[in-house]
Write a protein that holds these residues in place. Structure first.
Motif, PDB file in Angstrom:
ATOM      1  N   ILE A 223       0.812  -1.208   0.000  1.00  0.00           N
ATOM      2  CA  ILE A 223       0.000   0.000   0.000  1.00  0.00           C
ATOM      3  C   ILE A 223       0.851   1.266   0.000  1.00  0.00           C
ATOM      4  N   LYS A 224       2.073   1.166   0.523  1.00  0.00           N
ATOM      5  CA  LYS A 224       2.942   2.352   0.580  1.00  0.00           C
ATOM      6  C   LYS A 224       3.321   2.851  -0.818  1.00  0.00           C
ATOM      7  N   ASP A 225       3.168   1.987  -1.818  1.00  0.00           N
ATOM      8  CA  ASP A 225       3.517   2.360  -3.192  1.00  0.00           C
ATOM      9  C   ASP A 225       2.354   2.980  -3.960  1.00  0.00           C
ATOM     10  N   GLN A 226       1.250   3.269  -3.288  1.00  0.00           N
ATOM     11  CA  GLN A 226       0.053   3.638  -4.027  1.00  0.00           C
ATOM     12  C   GLN A 226       0.218   4.900  -4.869  1.00  0.00           C
ATOM     13  N   GLU A 227       0.881   5.925  -4.364  1.00  0.00           N
ATOM     14  CA  GLU A 227       1.029   7.151  -5.151  1.00  0.00           C
ATOM     15  C   GLU A 227       1.927   6.904  -6.366  1.00  0.00           C
ATOM     16  N   LEU A 228       2.999   6.139  -6.185  1.00  0.00           N
ATOM     17  CA  LEU A 228       3.885   5.820  -7.297  1.00  0.00           C
ATOM     18  C   LEU A 228       3.157   4.960  -8.337  1.00  0.00           C
TER      19      LEU A 228
ATOM     20  N   TRP B  85       2.723  -8.712  13.477  1.00  0.00           N
ATOM     21  CA  TRP B  85       1.487  -9.491  13.540  1.00  0.00           C
ATOM     22  C   TRP B  85       0.597  -9.041  14.700  1.00  0.00           C
ATOM     23  N   LYS B  86       0.354  -7.737  14.764  1.00  0.00           N
ATOM     24  CA  LYS B  86      -0.533  -7.196  15.788  1.00  0.00           C
ATOM     25  C   LYS B  86      -1.967  -7.646  15.546  1.00  0.00           C
ATOM     26  N   ALA B  87      -2.776  -7.561  16.597  1.00  0.00           N
ATOM     27  CA  ALA B  87      -4.143  -8.088  16.534  1.00  0.00           C
ATOM     28  C   ALA B  87      -4.974  -7.433  15.438  1.00  0.00           C
ATOM     29  N   ASP B  88      -4.696  -6.158  15.145  1.00  0.00           N
ATOM     30  CA  ASP B  88      -5.502  -5.455  14.142  1.00  0.00           C
ATOM     31  C   ASP B  88      -4.932  -5.595  12.723  1.00  0.00           C
ATOM     32  N   PHE B  89      -3.910  -6.435  12.560  1.00  0.00           N
ATOM     33  CA  PHE B  89      -3.273  -6.569  11.247  1.00  0.00           C
ATOM     34  C   PHE B  89      -4.255  -6.986  10.170  1.00  0.00           C
ATOM     35  N   TRP B  90      -5.100  -7.985  10.470  1.00  0.00           N
ATOM     36  CA  TRP B  90      -5.951  -8.575   9.437  1.00  0.00           C
ATOM     37  C   TRP B  90      -6.947  -7.563   8.872  1.00  0.00           C
ATOM     38  N   ALA B  91      -7.544  -6.764   9.747  1.00  0.00           N
ATOM     39  CA  ALA B  91      -8.495  -5.752   9.278  1.00  0.00           C
ATOM     40  C   ALA B  91      -7.785  -4.701   8.421  1.00  0.00           C
ATOM     41  N   LYS B  92      -6.594  -4.269   8.870  1.00  0.00           N
ATOM     42  CA  LYS B  92      -5.847  -3.266   8.107  1.00  0.00           C
ATOM     43  C   LYS B  92      -5.416  -3.817   6.757  1.00  0.00           C
ATOM     44  N   ASP B  93      -5.021  -5.072   6.748  1.00  0.00           N
ATOM     45  CA  ASP B  93      -4.564  -5.669   5.498  1.00  0.00           C
ATOM     46  C   ASP B  93      -5.705  -5.753   4.493  1.00  0.00           C
ATOM     47  N   ILE B  94      -6.870  -6.158   4.942  1.00  0.00           N
ATOM     48  CA  ILE B  94      -8.015  -6.245   4.032  1.00  0.00           C
ATOM     49  C   ILE B  94      -8.432  -4.856   3.563  1.00  0.00           C
ATOM     50  N   ARG B  95      -8.363  -3.869   4.447  1.00  0.00           N
ATOM     51  CA  ARG B  95      -8.640  -2.493   4.027  1.00  0.00           C
ATOM     52  C   ARG B  95      -7.660  -2.069   2.938  1.00  0.00           C
ATOM     53  N   ASP B  96      -6.373  -2.390   3.121  1.00  0.00           N
ATOM     54  CA  ASP B  96      -5.362  -2.030   2.126  1.00  0.00           C
ATOM     55  C   ASP B  96      -5.603  -2.744   0.793  1.00  0.00           C
ATOM     56  N   VAL B  97      -6.106  -3.963   0.858  1.00  0.00           N
ATOM     57  CA  VAL B  97      -6.461  -4.684  -0.364  1.00  0.00           C
ATOM     58  C   VAL B  97      -7.581  -3.940  -1.094  1.00  0.00           C
ATOM     59  N   PHE B  98      -8.598  -3.530  -0.345  1.00  0.00           N
ATOM     60  CA  PHE B  98      -9.709  -2.793  -0.957  1.00  0.00           C
ATOM     61  C   PHE B  98      -9.234  -1.495  -1.613  1.00  0.00           C
ATOM     62  N   ILE B  99      -8.327  -0.780  -0.936  1.00  0.00           N
ATOM     63  CA  ILE B  99      -7.824   0.481  -1.495  1.00  0.00           C
ATOM     64  C   ILE B  99      -7.098   0.224  -2.805  1.00  0.00           C
TER      65      ILE B  99
END
Length: 374
Positions: free
Chosen positions: A228-233, A266-280
């Motif tokens: 996701i960090k590469d999104q602008e590029l 591998w923090k507890a909120d990783f999975w939700a953030k990862d799926i959000r990043d997939v959607f973006i």
């Protein structure tokens, strides 16, 4: 001397339909030495051969222990050693592959037009590496110890003029300093071609895009959008790409990595953030009328049930272009029926994350084309 060759991925993975390049090179080399080689389609007759070669690409492919511990067995490949896999001896590595190694297997399993297409990489393609290596050092990648891309094999080393297509397995083709001269040899063949591993869109310039588009592309263009960090590029490069390739050309696909924690916490909120990043990332690709293809890192299977179910939903939706291009994720899951696991996981995920509900209704045909960043 009789030599048995085992493509372990072919035996273990029911839907695997891609030849093992090392197996084909081994077969060609030993045939040239005057020995008989044969592809084994099960392990039952392994003891009948004077020497046994076993190769696998995927780490989760199972191979019986008694096969590997035989004194006459030689095994290798990234599936066994991952980033530390030993290279083939020079005489084998640079030998023209034996494209007939799989003939009997294909003959037995490819009756009918649909089946013939399924086995096309065994029958229609010359396959090899024009370059090897990558400078990125991505921690999830088999090339993480590589320092850069360099020429590997000249095209004539693995090109079979009787085959009408070319398939390249390069790690990062355009990162190689000599890419233009190498690519000209591809264009000169007049053959359809594809870079199966994908190309690094982040480093591509307009000249490279134009030359790529000038060739006979097989299965469109394939790139990657791993982080996701590469999104602008990525957006800037998609803007440039669309200056070269009209929006009407919709055979542009980007691999979307998911289920991988780049930070390693591998923090507890990783999975939700990862799926959000997939959607973006999917939304960005929809804006530029590109296909998304989800690549699930093995850790996704350890996700809590709701998130694991969403990875499955997303993969089934994205990885079927006919579904992705016509339906939103919600429509896709609803279409499976209200009692399906697909619908159940979607409903549970939306209840946990109502802030992401709008992503469930994104539609390829309706997402506005255009620039996201100024």
């Amino acid at each position: 001397m009789r030599i048995g060759i085992i493509d372990a991925d072919l035996l273990y993975r029911k839907r695997h339909r891609f030849p093992n390049l090392a197996c084909m090179k081994l077969s060609a080399y030993w045939k040239e030495q005057g020995f008989e080689t044969e592809l084994l389609l099960d392990y039952s007759q392994a003891g009948e051969y004077d020497r046994l070669y076993v190769s696998k690409v995927f780490t989760d492919t199972f191979v019986p222990e008694h096969i590997l511990t035989r004194e006459t067995t030689v095994y290798g490949g990234t599936g066994f050693f991952y980033d530390k896999a030993p290279v083939l001896p020079e005489a084998i590595e640079h030998h023209t592959p034996d494209y007939h190694l799989y003939d009997q297997m294909v003959k037995e399993h490819s009756e009918g037009e649909k089946k013939k297409k399924e086995f096309q990489f065994y029958t229609e393609y010359s396959i090899g590496f024009l370059t090897r290596g990558c400078f990125r050092k991505c921690s999830f990648c088999v090339n993480k110890n590589s320092t850069g891309a360099a020429p590997a094999s000249p095209l004539e080393e693995f090109y079979d003029p009787s085959r009408k297509k070319l398939c390249f397995l390069d790690d990062n083709f355009f990162a190689c300093a000599g890419w233009e001269k190498i690519f000209s040899s591809v264009l000169e063949t007049g053959r359809r071609f594809q870079f199966r591993q994908g190309l690094d869109l982040r480093i591509m310039q307009k000249r490279q895009m134009e030359l790529l588009a000038s060739g006979k592309l097989d299965n469109g263009m394939i790139f990657a959008f791993d982080h996701i960090k590469d999104q602008e590029l990525i957006v800037r490069k998609l803007e440039l790409l669309r200056e070269v390739i009209p929006v009407s050309y919709q055979k542009i696909k980007l691999y979307v990595l998911c289920g991988y924690d780049w930070e390693g916490t591998w923090k507890a909120d990783f999975w939700a953030k990862d799926i959000r990043d997939v959607f973006i990332r999917i939304e960005i690709l929809m804006r530029y009328k590109c296909l998304a293809y989800l690549m699930r890192y093995a850790a996704w299977e350890q996700a809590p049930e709701v998130y694991k179910g969403m990875y499955i939903n997303l993969s089934r939706w994205c990885n079927q272009p006919a579904q992705y291009s016509k339906k939103s994720l919600r429509e896709f899951c609803t279409g499976q029926g209200e009692y399906s696991s697909c619908f159940r996981y979607l409903t549970a995920f939306e209840a946990l994350h109502p802030e992401m509900a709008h992503y469930l209704d994104m539609k390829y045909e309706e997402v506005q084309y255009g620039k996201i960043y100024g």
